[in-house]
Each structure stands twice: as C-alpha cells, then as structure tokens.
Design a protein around this motif. Structure first.
Motif, PDB file in Angstrom:
ATOM      1  N   PRO A  49       0.911  -0.774   0.032  1.00 44.63           N
ATOM      2  CA  PRO A  49       0.080   0.312   0.386  1.00 44.63           C
ATOM      3  C   PRO A  49       0.877   1.545  -0.178  1.00 44.63           C
ATOM      4  CG  PRO A  49       0.089  -0.974   2.055  1.00 44.63           C
ATOM      5  CD  PRO A  49       0.474  -1.765   0.987  1.00 44.63           C
ATOM      6  N   GLU A  50       2.256   0.930   0.282  1.00 44.79           N
ATOM      7  CA  GLU A  50       3.369   2.223   0.300  1.00 44.79           C
ATOM      8  C   GLU A  50       3.079   2.596  -1.449  1.00 44.79           C
ATOM      9  OE1 GLU A  50       4.142  -0.377   3.866  1.00 44.79           O
ATOM     10  OE2 GLU A  50       3.292  -0.671   1.828  1.00 44.79           O
ATOM     11  N   CYS A  51       2.664   2.335  -2.045  1.00 42.85           N
ATOM     12  CA  CYS A  51       3.635   2.580  -2.951  1.00 42.85           C
ATOM     13  C   CYS A  51       1.814   2.861  -4.189  1.00 42.85           C
ATOM     14  CB  CYS A  51       3.620   1.305  -4.127  1.00 42.85           C
ATOM     15  SG  CYS A  51       4.630   0.213  -4.139  1.00 42.85           S
ATOM     16  N   GLN A  52       1.592   4.366  -4.275  1.00 42.86           N
ATOM     17  CA  GLN A  52       0.699   4.844  -4.921  1.00 42.86           C
ATOM     18  C   GLN A  52      -0.174   4.611  -6.104  1.00 42.86           C
ATOM     19  OE1 GLN A  52       3.174   9.239  -5.877  1.00 42.86           O
ATOM     20  NE2 GLN A  52       1.021   9.495  -4.092  1.00 42.86           N
ATOM     21  N   SER A  53       0.258   3.647  -6.464  1.00 38.96           N
ATOM     22  CA  SER A  53      -0.227   2.818  -7.888  1.00 38.96           C
ATOM     23  C   SER A  53      -0.390   0.812  -6.898  1.00 38.96           C
ATOM     24  CB  SER A  53       0.213   2.400  -8.945  1.00 38.96           C
ATOM     25  OG  SER A  53       1.065   3.843  -9.653  1.00 38.96           O
ATOM     26  N   SER A 117       8.531  11.647  -7.369  1.00 37.62           N
ATOM     27  CA  SER A 117       7.908  12.079  -5.739  1.00 37.62           C
ATOM     28  C   SER A 117       8.250  10.954  -4.528  1.00 37.62           C
ATOM     29  CB  SER A 117       6.923  12.338  -6.029  1.00 37.62           C
ATOM     30  OG  SER A 117       5.530  11.341  -5.489  1.00 37.62           O
ATOM     31  N   PRO A 118       8.539  12.038  -3.511  1.00 36.43           N
ATOM     32  CA  PRO A 118       8.985  10.911  -2.089  1.00 36.43           C
ATOM     33  C   PRO A 118       8.298   9.639  -2.334  1.00 36.43           C
ATOM     34  CG  PRO A 118       9.238  13.151  -2.189  1.00 36.43           C
ATOM     35  CD  PRO A 118       8.326  13.482  -3.000  1.00 36.43           C
ATOM     36  N   LEU A 119       6.869  10.140  -2.329  1.00 36.09           N
ATOM     37  CA  LEU A 119       6.243   9.061  -1.802  1.00 36.09           C
ATOM     38  C   LEU A 119       6.563   7.625  -3.376  1.00 36.09           C
ATOM     39  CD1 LEU A 119       2.700  11.122  -1.653  1.00 36.09           C
ATOM     40  CD2 LEU A 119       3.883   9.542  -0.220  1.00 36.09           C
ATOM     41  N   ARG A 120       6.740   7.496  -3.996  1.00 38.20           N
ATOM     42  CA  ARG A 120       7.285   7.161  -5.260  1.00 38.20           C
ATOM     43  C   ARG A 120       8.291   6.294  -4.904  1.00 38.20           C
ATOM     44  NH1 ARG A 120       3.210   6.666  -8.903  1.00 38.20           N
ATOM     45  NH2 ARG A 120       1.285   8.786  -9.882  1.00 38.20           N
ATOM     46  N   LEU A 121       9.032   7.024  -4.743  1.00 42.84           N
ATOM     47  CA  LEU A 121      10.308   6.180  -4.631  1.00 42.84           C
ATOM     48  C   LEU A 121      10.448   5.702  -3.005  1.00 42.84           C
ATOM     49  CD1 LEU A 121      13.570   9.512  -4.793  1.00 42.84           C
ATOM     50  CD2 LEU A 121      12.996   6.975  -5.609  1.00 42.84           C
ATOM     51  N   ARG A 122       9.372   5.972  -1.832  1.00 43.93           N
ATOM     52  CA  ARG A 122       9.110   5.559  -1.111  1.00 43.93           C
ATOM     53  C   ARG A 122       8.326   4.385  -0.993  1.00 43.93           C
ATOM     54  NH1 ARG A 122       5.639   7.894   3.538  1.00 43.93           N
ATOM     55  NH2 ARG A 122       3.410   7.149   2.521  1.00 43.93           N
ATOM     56  N   GLY A 123       7.590   4.063  -2.182  1.00 47.69           N
ATOM     57  CA  GLY A 123       7.087   2.703  -2.906  1.00 47.69           C
ATOM     58  C   GLY A 123       8.067   1.517  -3.048  1.00 47.69           C
ATOM     59  N   MET A 124       9.305   2.190  -3.730  1.00 41.80           N
ATOM     60  CA  MET A 124      10.409   0.941  -4.057  1.00 41.80           C
ATOM     61  C   MET A 124      11.068   1.126  -2.529  1.00 41.80           C
ATOM     62  SD  MET A 124      13.450   1.593  -7.139  1.00 41.80           S
ATOM     63  CE  MET A 124      14.471   0.434  -7.655  1.00 41.80           C
TER      64      MET A 124
END
Length: 138
Positions: A49-53, A117-124
């Motif tokens: 769920p941390e991934c934006q997609s 975005s930092p949110l997307r990098l956090r997803g990785m």
C-alpha cells in the motif's frame, strides 16, 4: 554496500543518463516486468500500500538459496512497474542472505529524487522492506 551484480549494473545504467533520460530508462524497465506465472493468483499476493499505484508481490522462499520474487502492477503504472522490474532483475533467484544484505536506501542510488516524488520513491523502498520482512519470517 552489498549489492548483486545486477543491481550494480542497474545503478550504473542510471548514472550514465541525465534528467528525463532517467525516466525513459525507468519506463524501459517497466516494459520488462515479467508476467505472473499461471500458478500464481493475484489473490495470493501481498499488496504494497505504500506504492501510489496498486502493486502486489509474492515472495517464494521455500528454497532460501534461490528466492523467487513475483510482482504485478497495472500497465497504467509505469513508475511502479519499473521499480518492481528492477527488483525482479536484481533479486529474483538470489539467496535470502544476499537479499537481506541489500541496503534499504538502494532506491536513492538511481538518482531519481529530482524527477519522481518522494512518495513514489518510498514505494520502491517499501517493496524491498516487505521482501525482507517475509524472508525474516521463513
């Protein structure tokens, strides 16, 4: 830093390009995300769920010497697919010990912070965290 040869190669590829070319390279990885094998139903996969997609992964660690990783994300989510494809290319088939030794901040070595975005990098990073968590429980 303890990286697989494949992850070293990925980081080198990203280091060779600048700006928007980094995004194009990430999209190339997105196109290379392996399809799920027939035996693996999406319902058996863990959401990240941390991934934006929407992204789902499955860690098969029955053989700790050859961990199998499976990912699925919609085609409309190329950034997320690109990240998953990098993990698949760099970690699938490796031992649990090798995967557990991968630095948690590997995503920062790709030089995408100014473009994504930092949110997307956090997803990785979250994908790696979940893989490691699963490996620690088997």
């Amino acid at each position: 830093m303890s990286l697989t040869d494949e992850l070293v190669q990925v980081a080198a590829e990203f280091a060779e390009v600048e700006g928007q070319d980094k995004l194009r390279l990430l999209l190339e990885y997105a196109d290379e995300l392996p399809e799920l094998p027939d035996f693996l139903a999406k319902e058996a996969m863990e959401p990240v769920p941390e991934c934006q997609s929407p992204l789902f992964l499955h860690v098969d660690a029955d053989d700790r010497e050859h961990v199998r990783l499976y990912f699925t994300a919609p085609v409309e989510a190329p950034t997320t697919r690109g990240f998953a494809s990098i993990w698949a290319a760099g970690l699938d088939g490796k031992s649990a010990d090798v995967i557990l030794a991968i630095p948690d901040d590997y995503a920062t070595t790709l030089g995408l912070a100014e473009l994504i975005s930092p949110l997307r990098l956090r997803g990785m990073s979250a994908m790696l965290t979940r893989i490691k968590r699963r490996l620690r429980t088997v």
